[in-house]
Scaffold this motif. Structure first.
Motif, PDB file in Angstrom:
ATOM      1  N   ARG A 176       0.813  -1.202   0.000  1.00  0.00           N
ATOM      2  CA  ARG A 176       0.000   0.000   0.000  1.00  0.00           C
ATOM      3  C   ARG A 176       0.854   1.263   0.000  1.00  0.00           C
ATOM      4  O   ARG A 176       0.481   2.245  -0.610  1.00  0.00           O
ATOM      5  N   CYS A 177       1.936   1.222   0.720  1.00  0.00           N
ATOM      6  CA  CYS A 177       2.798   2.395   0.825  1.00  0.00           C
ATOM      7  C   CYS A 177       3.418   2.735  -0.530  1.00  0.00           C
ATOM      8  O   CYS A 177       3.396   3.882  -0.953  1.00  0.00           O
ATOM      9  N   ILE A 178       3.951   1.760  -1.214  1.00  0.00           N
ATOM     10  CA  ILE A 178       4.647   2.009  -2.471  1.00  0.00           C
ATOM     11  C   ILE A 178       3.678   2.441  -3.566  1.00  0.00           C
ATOM     12  O   ILE A 178       3.971   3.334  -4.350  1.00  0.00           O
ATOM     13  N   THR A 179       2.502   1.842  -3.622  1.00  0.00           N
ATOM     14  CA  THR A 179       1.539   2.180  -4.672  1.00  0.00           C
ATOM     15  C   THR A 179       0.655   3.370  -4.309  1.00  0.00           C
ATOM     16  O   THR A 179      -0.195   3.766  -5.099  1.00  0.00           O
ATOM     17  N   ASP A 180       0.848   3.936  -3.124  1.00  0.00           N
ATOM     18  CA  ASP A 180       0.082   5.081  -2.635  1.00  0.00           C
ATOM     19  C   ASP A 180      -1.408   4.749  -2.486  1.00  0.00           C
ATOM     20  O   ASP A 180      -2.278   5.555  -2.783  1.00  0.00           O
ATOM     21  N   HIS A 181      -1.678   3.535  -2.028  1.00  0.00           N
ATOM     22  CA  HIS A 181      -3.052   3.122  -1.753  1.00  0.00           C
ATOM     23  C   HIS A 181      -3.274   2.862  -0.268  1.00  0.00           C
ATOM     24  O   HIS A 181      -4.199   2.171   0.112  1.00  0.00           O
ATOM     25  N   GLY A 182      -2.399   3.387   0.573  1.00  0.00           N
ATOM     26  CA  GLY A 182      -2.582   3.269   2.013  1.00  0.00           C
ATOM     27  C   GLY A 182      -3.715   4.171   2.470  1.00  0.00           C
ATOM     28  O   GLY A 182      -4.023   5.172   1.830  1.00  0.00           O
ATOM     29  N   PRO A 183      -4.363   3.839   3.563  1.00  0.00           N
ATOM     30  CA  PRO A 183      -5.475   4.644   4.055  1.00  0.00           C
ATOM     31  C   PRO A 183      -4.985   5.967   4.665  1.00  0.00           C
ATOM     32  O   PRO A 183      -4.673   6.047   5.839  1.00  0.00           O
ATOM     33  N   THR A 184      -4.868   6.976   3.822  1.00  0.00           N
ATOM     34  CA  THR A 184      -4.412   8.299   4.246  1.00  0.00           C
ATOM     35  C   THR A 184      -5.502   9.323   3.914  1.00  0.00           C
ATOM     36  O   THR A 184      -6.500   8.993   3.271  1.00  0.00           O
ATOM     37  N   GLY A 185      -5.282  10.546   4.301  1.00  0.00           N
ATOM     38  CA  GLY A 185      -6.213  11.603   3.942  1.00  0.00           C
ATOM     39  C   GLY A 185      -6.313  11.778   2.442  1.00  0.00           C
ATOM     40  O   GLY A 185      -7.388  11.991   1.885  1.00  0.00           O
ATOM     41  N   ARG A 186      -5.183  11.674   1.764  1.00  0.00           N
ATOM     42  CA  ARG A 186      -5.188  11.800   0.298  1.00  0.00           C
ATOM     43  C   ARG A 186      -5.989  10.662  -0.321  1.00  0.00           C
ATOM     44  O   ARG A 186      -6.758  10.866  -1.262  1.00  0.00           O
ATOM     45  N   TYR A 187      -5.824   9.462   0.198  1.00  0.00           N
ATOM     46  CA  TYR A 187      -6.586   8.311  -0.291  1.00  0.00           C
ATOM     47  C   TYR A 187      -8.084   8.571  -0.099  1.00  0.00           C
ATOM     48  O   TYR A 187      -8.890   8.310  -1.001  1.00  0.00           O
ATOM     49  N   ARG A 188      -8.449   9.102   1.054  1.00  0.00           N
ATOM     50  CA  ARG A 188      -9.866   9.397   1.297  1.00  0.00           C
ATOM     51  C   ARG A 188     -10.393  10.400   0.288  1.00  0.00           C
ATOM     52  O   ARG A 188     -11.527  10.281  -0.184  1.00  0.00           O
ATOM     53  N   ASP A 189      -9.616  11.417  -0.037  1.00  0.00           N
ATOM     54  CA  ASP A 189     -10.048  12.393  -1.043  1.00  0.00           C
ATOM     55  C   ASP A 189     -10.247  11.740  -2.406  1.00  0.00           C
ATOM     56  O   ASP A 189     -11.210  12.020  -3.107  1.00  0.00           O
ATOM     57  N   ARG A 190      -9.304  10.886  -2.782  1.00  0.00           N
ATOM     58  CA  ARG A 190      -9.352  10.270  -4.110  1.00  0.00           C
ATOM     59  C   ARG A 190     -10.472   9.251  -4.254  1.00  0.00           C
ATOM     60  O   ARG A 190     -11.107   9.178  -5.296  1.00  0.00           O
ATOM     61  N   PHE A 191     -10.669   8.416  -3.233  1.00  0.00           N
ATOM     62  CA  PHE A 191     -11.573   7.288  -3.389  1.00  0.00           C
ATOM     63  C   PHE A 191     -12.846   7.375  -2.554  1.00  0.00           C
ATOM     64  O   PHE A 191     -13.770   6.602  -2.773  1.00  0.00           O
ATOM     65  N   ARG A 192     -12.884   8.268  -1.592  1.00  0.00           N
ATOM     66  CA  ARG A 192     -14.061   8.360  -0.720  1.00  0.00           C
ATOM     67  C   ARG A 192     -14.483   9.811  -0.507  1.00  0.00           C
ATOM     68  O   ARG A 192     -15.046  10.155   0.517  1.00  0.00           O
ATOM     69  N   GLY A 193     -14.220  10.654  -1.478  1.00  0.00           N
ATOM     70  CA  GLY A 193     -14.474  12.080  -1.357  1.00  0.00           C
ATOM     71  C   GLY A 193     -15.908  12.433  -1.024  1.00  0.00           C
ATOM     72  O   GLY A 193     -16.167  13.379  -0.290  1.00  0.00           O
ATOM     73  N   ARG A 194     -16.827  11.683  -1.521  1.00  0.00           N
ATOM     74  CA  ARG A 194     -18.238  12.016  -1.280  1.00  0.00           C
ATOM     75  C   ARG A 194     -18.678  11.763   0.156  1.00  0.00           C
ATOM     76  O   ARG A 194     -19.730  12.180   0.579  1.00  0.00           O
ATOM     77  N   HIS A 195     -17.850  11.047   0.924  1.00  0.00           N
ATOM     78  CA  HIS A 195     -18.189  10.745   2.315  1.00  0.00           C
ATOM     79  C   HIS A 195     -17.774  11.860   3.281  1.00  0.00           C
ATOM     80  O   HIS A 195     -18.123  11.829   4.448  1.00  0.00           O
ATOM     81  N   HIS A 196     -16.993  12.826   2.788  1.00  0.00           N
ATOM     82  CA  HIS A 196     -16.555  13.982   3.587  1.00  0.00           C
ATOM     83  C   HIS A 196     -15.867  13.553   4.882  1.00  0.00           C
ATOM     84  O   HIS A 196     -16.164  14.055   5.964  1.00  0.00           O
ATOM     85  N   GLU A 197     -14.935  12.637   4.767  1.00  0.00           N
ATOM     86  CA  GLU A 197     -14.183  12.153   5.925  1.00  0.00           C
ATOM     87  C   GLU A 197     -12.984  13.069   6.177  1.00  0.00           C
ATOM     88  O   GLU A 197     -12.514  13.746   5.269  1.00  0.00           O
TER      89      GLU A 197
END
Length: 89
Positions: free
Chosen positions: A1-22
């Motif tokens: 996850r770290c190398i591919t930038d798919h770890g659960p971070t704030g940026r990940y939340r923006d990219r993949f879960r933006g509509r949830h306003h987390e």
């Protein structure tokens, strides 16, 4: 996850879960609020311990070094909650 930038971070939340306003700011950093990205976790957040062999200040430098996996593995071993759902903002 770290190398591919798919770890659960704030940026990940923006990219993949933006509509949830987390939340996307790092809650672990003791300084000013910071957007939680892979780079923030690996290089800037003062919550984590770092023992890099090189003085990398950018993810590109670390990933293009001779053996980036050694430093990333050591960082994750020293900080087992980094890049996990336990350290979400």
């Amino acid at each position: 996850r770290c190398i591919t930038d798919h770890g659960p971070t704030g940026r990940y939340r923006d990219r993949f879960r933006g509509r949830h306003h987390e939340p996307t700011l790092c809650a672990l950093h003791s300084g000013r609020p910071a957007y939680q990205t892979r780079e923030h976790i690996l290089f800037r957040c003062d919550h984590y311990t770092r023992r890099y062999r090189y003085s990398s200040q950018a993810i590109e430098e670390l990933l293009t070094s001779l053996d980036p996996f050694y430093d990333i593995q050591r960082f994750l071993e020293d900080n087992p909650s980094a890049m996990t759902f336990d350290d979400l903002p």
